[in-house]
Design a protein around this motif. Structure first.
Motif, PDB file in Angstrom:
ATOM      1  N   LYS A   1     -92.819 -82.873  23.979  1.00 47.97           N
ATOM      2  CA  LYS A   1     -93.544 -83.582  22.904  1.00 47.97           C
ATOM      3  C   LYS A   1     -92.913 -84.955  22.717  1.00 47.97           C
ATOM      4  O   LYS A   1     -91.716 -85.081  22.484  1.00 47.97           O
ATOM      5  CB  LYS A   1     -93.458 -82.778  21.604  1.00 47.97           C
ATOM      6  CG  LYS A   1     -94.140 -83.462  20.419  1.00 47.97           C
ATOM      7  CD  LYS A   1     -95.646 -83.438  20.588  1.00 47.97           C
ATOM      8  CE  LYS A   1     -96.343 -83.951  19.326  1.00 47.97           C
ATOM      9  NZ  LYS A   1     -96.128 -85.396  19.096  1.00 47.97           N
ATOM     10  N   ILE A   2     -93.738 -85.979  22.851  1.00 47.34           N
ATOM     11  CA  ILE A   2     -93.329 -87.353  22.592  1.00 47.34           C
ATOM     12  C   ILE A   2     -94.069 -87.820  21.347  1.00 47.34           C
ATOM     13  O   ILE A   2     -95.265 -87.538  21.175  1.00 47.34           O
ATOM     14  CB  ILE A   2     -93.638 -88.266  23.794  1.00 47.34           C
ATOM     15  CG1 ILE A   2     -92.918 -87.743  25.045  1.00 47.34           C
ATOM     16  CG2 ILE A   2     -93.239 -89.702  23.512  1.00 47.34           C
ATOM     17  CD1 ILE A   2     -93.241 -88.500  26.310  1.00 47.34           C
TER      18      ILE A   2
ATOM     19  N   THR B   1     -83.483 -79.921  25.474  1.00 46.29           N
ATOM     20  CA  THR B   1     -83.919 -81.308  25.292  1.00 46.29           C
ATOM     21  C   THR B   1     -82.801 -82.283  25.638  1.00 46.29           C
ATOM     22  O   THR B   1     -83.022 -83.303  26.308  1.00 46.29           O
ATOM     23  CB  THR B   1     -84.383 -81.535  23.840  1.00 46.29           C
ATOM     24  OG1 THR B   1     -85.501 -80.693  23.581  1.00 46.29           O
ATOM     25  CG2 THR B   1     -84.777 -82.982  23.616  1.00 46.29           C
ATOM     26  N   LYS B   2     -81.584 -81.979  25.171  1.00 47.44           N
ATOM     27  CA  LYS B   2     -80.438 -82.865  25.434  1.00 47.44           C
ATOM     28  C   LYS B   2     -80.221 -83.054  26.928  1.00 47.44           C
ATOM     29  O   LYS B   2     -80.073 -84.189  27.418  1.00 47.44           O
ATOM     30  CB  LYS B   2     -79.179 -82.267  24.800  1.00 47.44           C
ATOM     31  CG  LYS B   2     -77.933 -83.124  25.022  1.00 47.44           C
ATOM     32  CD  LYS B   2     -76.702 -82.464  24.446  1.00 47.44           C
ATOM     33  CE  LYS B   2     -76.312 -81.232  25.256  1.00 47.44           C
ATOM     34  NZ  LYS B   2     -75.011 -80.653  24.807  1.00 47.44           N
ATOM     35  N   HIS B   3     -80.243 -81.957  27.679  1.00 49.70           N
ATOM     36  CA  HIS B   3     -80.027 -82.060  29.133  1.00 49.70           C
ATOM     37  C   HIS B   3     -81.225 -82.694  29.829  1.00 49.70           C
ATOM     38  O   HIS B   3     -81.068 -83.471  30.782  1.00 49.70           O
ATOM     39  CB  HIS B   3     -79.751 -80.676  29.720  1.00 49.70           C
ATOM     40  CG  HIS B   3     -78.461 -80.071  29.256  1.00 49.70           C
ATOM     41  ND1 HIS B   3     -77.232 -80.604  29.568  1.00 49.70           N
ATOM     42  CD2 HIS B   3     -78.222 -78.979  28.487  1.00 49.70           C
ATOM     43  CE1 HIS B   3     -76.277 -79.863  29.015  1.00 49.70           C
ATOM     44  NE2 HIS B   3     -76.854 -78.864  28.355  1.00 49.70           N
ATOM     45  N   PHE B   4     -82.443 -82.357  29.352  1.00 51.36           N
ATOM     46  CA  PHE B   4     -83.658 -82.871  29.985  1.00 51.36           C
ATOM     47  C   PHE B   4     -83.717 -84.390  29.891  1.00 51.36           C
ATOM     48  O   PHE B   4     -84.096 -85.077  30.846  1.00 51.36           O
ATOM     49  CB  PHE B   4     -84.886 -82.238  29.322  1.00 51.36           C
ATOM     50  CG  PHE B   4     -86.195 -82.679  29.901  1.00 51.36           C
ATOM     51  CD1 PHE B   4     -86.650 -82.172  31.108  1.00 51.36           C
ATOM     52  CD2 PHE B   4     -86.992 -83.611  29.237  1.00 51.36           C
ATOM     53  CE1 PHE B   4     -87.864 -82.573  31.650  1.00 51.36           C
ATOM     54  CE2 PHE B   4     -88.205 -84.019  29.762  1.00 51.36           C
ATOM     55  CZ  PHE B   4     -88.635 -83.498  30.975  1.00 51.36           C
ATOM     56  N   ARG B   5     -83.366 -84.938  28.748  1.00 47.31           N
ATOM     57  CA  ARG B   5     -83.405 -86.387  28.571  1.00 47.31           C
ATOM     58  C   ARG B   5     -82.461 -87.105  29.530  1.00 47.31           C
ATOM     59  O   ARG B   5     -82.740 -88.231  29.948  1.00 47.31           O
ATOM     60  CB  ARG B   5     -83.050 -86.745  27.123  1.00 47.31           C
ATOM     61  CG  ARG B   5     -84.140 -86.396  26.126  1.00 47.31           C
ATOM     62  CD  ARG B   5     -83.678 -86.697  24.720  1.00 47.31           C
ATOM     63  NE  ARG B   5     -84.731 -86.494  23.722  1.00 47.31           N
ATOM     64  CZ  ARG B   5     -84.557 -86.675  22.409  1.00 47.31           C
ATOM     65  NH1 ARG B   5     -83.363 -87.052  21.956  1.00 47.31           N
ATOM     66  NH2 ARG B   5     -85.555 -86.479  21.582  1.00 47.31           N
ATOM     67  N   LYS B   6     -81.355 -86.461  29.860  1.00 50.14           N
ATOM     68  CA  LYS B   6     -80.392 -87.092  30.764  1.00 50.14           C
ATOM     69  C   LYS B   6     -80.877 -87.093  32.211  1.00 50.14           C
ATOM     70  O   LYS B   6     -80.466 -87.944  33.008  1.00 50.14           O
ATOM     71  CB  LYS B   6     -79.048 -86.365  30.687  1.00 50.14           C
ATOM     72  CG  LYS B   6     -78.344 -86.518  29.357  1.00 50.14           C
ATOM     73  CD  LYS B   6     -77.028 -85.752  29.362  1.00 50.14           C
ATOM     74  CE  LYS B   6     -76.301 -85.899  28.024  1.00 50.14           C
ATOM     75  NZ  LYS B   6     -75.027 -85.132  28.023  1.00 50.14           N
ATOM     76  N   ILE B   7     -81.742 -86.133  32.542  1.00 52.88           N
ATOM     77  CA  ILE B   7     -82.155 -85.964  33.949  1.00 52.88           C
ATOM     78  C   ILE B   7     -83.510 -86.601  34.220  1.00 52.88           C
ATOM     79  O   ILE B   7     -83.708 -87.254  35.246  1.00 52.88           O
ATOM     80  CB  ILE B   7     -82.211 -84.462  34.313  1.00 52.88           C
ATOM     81  CG1 ILE B   7     -80.847 -83.807  34.076  1.00 52.88           C
ATOM     82  CG2 ILE B   7     -82.633 -84.280  35.771  1.00 52.88           C
ATOM     83  CD1 ILE B   7     -80.879 -82.305  34.209  1.00 52.88           C
ATOM     84  N   ALA B   8     -84.437 -86.452  33.262  1.00 51.51           N
ATOM     85  CA  ALA B   8     -85.829 -86.820  33.524  1.00 51.51           C
ATOM     86  C   ALA B   8     -86.021 -88.333  33.530  1.00 51.51           C
ATOM     87  O   ALA B   8     -85.104 -89.114  33.268  1.00 51.51           O
ATOM     88  CB  ALA B   8     -86.741 -86.181  32.481  1.00 51.51           C
ATOM     89  N   ASP B   9     -87.259 -88.731  33.819  1.00 50.20           N
ATOM     90  CA  ASP B   9     -87.630 -90.140  33.885  1.00 50.20           C
ATOM     91  C   ASP B   9     -87.501 -90.798  32.500  1.00 50.20           C
ATOM     92  O   ASP B   9     -87.541 -90.141  31.460  1.00 50.20           O
ATOM     93  CB  ASP B   9     -89.085 -90.227  34.379  1.00 50.20           C
ATOM     94  CG  ASP B   9     -89.502 -91.651  34.666  1.00 50.20           C
ATOM     95  OD1 ASP B   9     -90.026 -92.287  33.749  1.00 50.20           O
ATOM     96  OD2 ASP B   9     -89.303 -92.100  35.818  1.00 50.20           O
TER      97      ASP B   9
ATOM     98  N   LYS C   1     -87.469 -90.247  27.565  1.00 55.43           N
ATOM     99  CA  LYS C   1     -86.153 -90.384  26.926  1.00 55.43           C
ATOM    100  C   LYS C   1     -86.190 -89.972  25.448  1.00 55.43           C
ATOM    101  O   LYS C   1     -85.157 -89.616  24.870  1.00 55.43           O
ATOM    102  CB  LYS C   1     -85.647 -91.811  27.063  1.00 55.43           C
ATOM    103  CG  LYS C   1     -86.491 -92.856  26.346  1.00 55.43           C
ATOM    104  CD  LYS C   1     -85.901 -94.252  26.532  1.00 55.43           C
ATOM    105  CE  LYS C   1     -86.734 -95.305  25.792  1.00 55.43           C
ATOM    106  NZ  LYS C   1     -86.153 -96.662  25.960  1.00 55.43           N
ATOM    107  N   ASP C   2     -87.367 -90.043  24.811  1.00 53.83           N
ATOM    108  CA  ASP C   2     -87.509 -89.618  23.412  1.00 53.83           C
ATOM    109  C   ASP C   2     -88.254 -88.293  23.297  1.00 53.83           C
ATOM    110  O   ASP C   2     -88.621 -87.881  22.181  1.00 53.83           O
ATOM    111  CB  ASP C   2     -88.256 -90.686  22.609  1.00 53.83           C
ATOM    112  CG  ASP C   2     -87.482 -92.008  22.554  1.00 53.83           C
ATOM    113  OD1 ASP C   2     -86.240 -91.942  22.499  1.00 53.83           O
ATOM    114  OD2 ASP C   2     -88.127 -93.077  22.594  1.00 53.83           O
ATOM    115  N   GLY C   3     -88.510 -87.637  24.423  1.00 55.60           N
ATOM    116  CA  GLY C   3     -89.264 -86.390  24.402  1.00 55.60           C
ATOM    117  C   GLY C   3     -88.460 -85.218  23.871  1.00 55.60           C
ATOM    118  O   GLY C   3     -87.231 -85.189  23.946  1.00 55.60           O
ATOM    119  N   LYS C   4     -89.151 -84.236  23.291  1.00 58.54           N
ATOM    120  CA  LYS C   4     -88.533 -83.017  22.792  1.00 58.54           C
ATOM    121  C   LYS C   4     -89.185 -81.820  23.482  1.00 58.54           C
ATOM    122  O   LYS C   4     -90.406 -81.729  23.552  1.00 58.54           O
ATOM    123  CB  LYS C   4     -88.702 -82.900  21.273  1.00 58.54           C
ATOM    124  CG  LYS C   4     -87.965 -83.986  20.502  1.00 58.54           C
ATOM    125  CD  LYS C   4     -88.144 -83.797  19.001  1.00 58.54           C
ATOM    126  CE  LYS C   4     -87.401 -84.881  18.217  1.00 58.54           C
ATOM    127  NZ  LYS C   4     -87.567 -84.710  16.752  1.00 58.54           N
TER     128      LYS C   4
END
Length: 611
Positions: free
Chosen positions: A582-583, A557-565, A569-572
């Protein structure tokens, strides 16, 4: 550095293609390549991996799936891959080529003002007349340029080392060039076997499973030993019955685990078969109608030109019938003209002499007779006979004529200068007919060759069109089989959970009975200790996987938030079952249903989390 140019030749659906990319700016640092399915996006991406790193880039072409243990196998796999990526209609003598150019940005040019502006990597693969990869070092040719200077860029194994110095190593290439289809394979694997393997190996549950198995085997041996004694108490008999139930459940668990592994392997095999068919479909242009239309137009054009060339030759033969007939008699006519010229020369010479006979007679027998001291005294009768003899002697000089002299005139209307004009006309006719027929014949031969090539290509495309329909239908069938296997795997997984819950319940009761017996019998004491350890391992293994999975989810999740749209940004990330994001206040979104960018973002984040 940024990718500025890409040139492809005989690469999958690209016969010859050149791409130029603009310099990146602060507002537009990323290049997006979009097209309909089957138009070469994946082929474009694969060309970057293989063009830059050759066989060392192969493992990144299909979601990190291409892995072999032996060097020879890697080499064979690489050759097969390049043959698979080669354009179907490529001519054997034409190599497959990937030409990649990187340029410095303006900031880099200021920073490295003494460095050349471009780095270029050119890689060619050569094939035999049977369109098979050439053997040995003749197969591949790679060159790297820094500016205009050729660099020594690879070691004995062919690995490009200078690229890592100037650009980046192969294993980080997927962070720079990626697409959704590659990530899809990673997501599908991560949803099943790959996440399970990652948790087992990275967090130690695999070791616990092996240790638990060893303890069960030890307990089985102890039970067998105890079961051999006579006169066991009721508690011991009850314990034996529970242990038998425990062993039966354990057998069911092991059996279902084997079934689960078999189903997962079957699913992976079908997925590989489906991917191979998709690759064949892509290699054939994805059933591209534009390609088929182009081939048909080329065939119609070649057929039309062949017909025109044939009609041109036929028309030329008709219009030059007289010239052809004359050319056929050319040698005979020339020989006849020569013989008639000899006859004409002979007759002219003879006639010239006869025209001067009076002068010859006057010189030989001057008049009056009395003036000739030699013949003046003969009679007139004898004198006439002498004249007659002299005239016959003059005619006898030209009889018989030369053997090559014509006996009569067949072409008497072309005497003198006209005879020369006829010869020149024959020469002109010969040259004209030869040039015209040679040109027409060459055009006809070329037109027929082009027609044969176009027809063969059209036939191949027609066959491919039928094959692509078959492949598409097969892909749909395989996808249906995969869906069924996914459901069966889920059902079997639920059954395994139920067996394990029952096993833990019986194990607890077995442990309690052994504790009671341990106070009575020393042999049972050791059994009870081993059973306690086994239960602890079971509980730890059951608790460790969700804990480590949560830890993995947190890291992904930590890495995904930095890369994704920004939308995520609040997704898990959730890895239980099918991977999803999951948002808050929203239904979970399966990663498989998201865009290619989010899929690839997850793939990179998952890799970084494991690392």
């Amino acid at each position: 550095m940024y990718l500025s140019k890409l040139h492809l030749q005989n690469w999958r659906s690209y016969e010859k293609a050149k791409f130029d990319f603009k310099k990146p700016t602060d507002g537009k640092p990323v290049v997006l390549v979009g097209a309909m399915n089957g138009h070469g996006k994946t082929s474009f991406l694969i060309s970057l991996y293989l063009g830059l790193f050759g066989r060392f880039g192969l493992r990144y072409c299909e979601g990190l799936r291409t892995r072999t243990k032996k060097a020879n196998n890697r080499s064979d796999s690489y050759r097969k891959a390049i043959a698979k990526y080669r354009r179907l209609t490529a001519k054997p003598n034409d190599p497959t080529l990937i030409d990649i150019t990187f340029s410095l940005t303006e900031d880099e040019q200021k920073q490295y003002d003494k460095v050349e502006k471009e780095i270029r990597i050119v890689r060619r693969w050569h094939f035999t007349q049977a369109n098979e990869p050439k053997s040995g070092k003749d197969f591949e040719e790679s060159t790297m340029y820094i500016g205009e200077q050729v660099q020594r860029h690879h070691d004995e194994d062919g690995e490009i080392t200078e690229i890592e110095k100037w650009l980046f190593p192969a294993h980080v290439a997927p962070a720079f060039f990626f697409d959704g289809e590659q990530a899809q394979a990673l997501i599908e694997d991560a949803g099943g076997v790959r996440i399970h393997e990652a948790v087992e190996v990275m967090f130690g549950s695999k070791i616990l499973e092996e240790l638990e198995k060893s303890m069960r085997q030890y307990l089985a041996r102890l039970h067998q030993k105890l079961g051999g004694k006579q006169g066991l108490s009721k508690k011991a008999q009850k314990l034996n019955a529970k242990v038998a139930d425990q062993e039966e459940l354990n057998t069911k668990i092991e059996r279902d685990k084997e079934k689960l592994e078999t189903l997962q392997k079957e699913k992976e095999n079908i997925e590989r078969e489906r991917d191979a068919l998709r690759d064949q479909l892509q290699r054939a242009g994805g059933g591209n109608a534009d390609e088929a239309e182009k081939v048909n137009k080329d065939f119609e054009r070649a057929e039309r030109r062949k017909t025109e060339a044939e009609e041109s030759v036929t028309d030329l033969v008709g219009r030059m019938g007289l010239a052809l007939a004359v050319l056929r008699l050319d040698r005979g006519i020339r020989e006849r003209l020569r013989q008639e010229k000899l006859r004409e020369d002979h007759e002219n010479l003879k006639q010239g002499t006869l025209d001067k006979r009076e002068r010859v007679l006057a010189s030989a027998m001057p008049e009056p007779p009395e003036s000739d001291p030699l013949l003046g005294n003969i009679t007139a009768e004898v004198r006439e006979k002498v004249k007659e003899r002299i005239l016959k002697a003059l005619e006898a000089i030209y009889d018989p004529p030369d053997p090559d002299t014509a006996a009569c005139y067949l072409l008497g209307h072309v005497q003198g200068q006209q005879r020369e004009r006829v010869r020149r006309r024959l020469d002109e006719t010969r040259e004209f007919a030869y040039d015209r027929f040679k040109t027409s014949a060459d055009q006809l031969r070329e037109a027929r060759d082009n027609y044969r090539d176009a027809k063969a290509k059209r036939d191949r495309v027609g066959e491919q069109s039928e094959k692509t329909r078959e492949w598409a239908a097969k892909i749909e069938d395989l996808t249906g089989e995969i869906d069924k296997l996914i459901r069966r795997i889920a059902e079997l997984g639920n059954q395994l959970k139920a067996w394990r819950a029952d096993y833990q319940t019986i194990s607890a009761e077995v442990g309690r009975l052994r504790e009671e017996l341990a106070r009575l019998e020393p042999e049972q004491r050791r059994n009870a200790v081993a059973d306690r350890v086994s239960r602890v391992l079971e509980e730890l293994s059951e608790k460790l996987e969700p804990v480590t999975k949560r830890r993995l989810e947190k890291s992904v999740t930590k890495h995904f938030r930095k890369i994704a749209d920004e939308r995520f940004k609040d997704g898990k990330i959730r890895l239980t079952g099918e991977p999803a994001v999951k948002i808050e206040n929203q239904e979970p979104k399966l990663l498989a249903s998201l865009s290619g960018f989010e899929k690839r973002s997850f793939g990179i984040a998952f890799s970084l989390a494991l690392a």
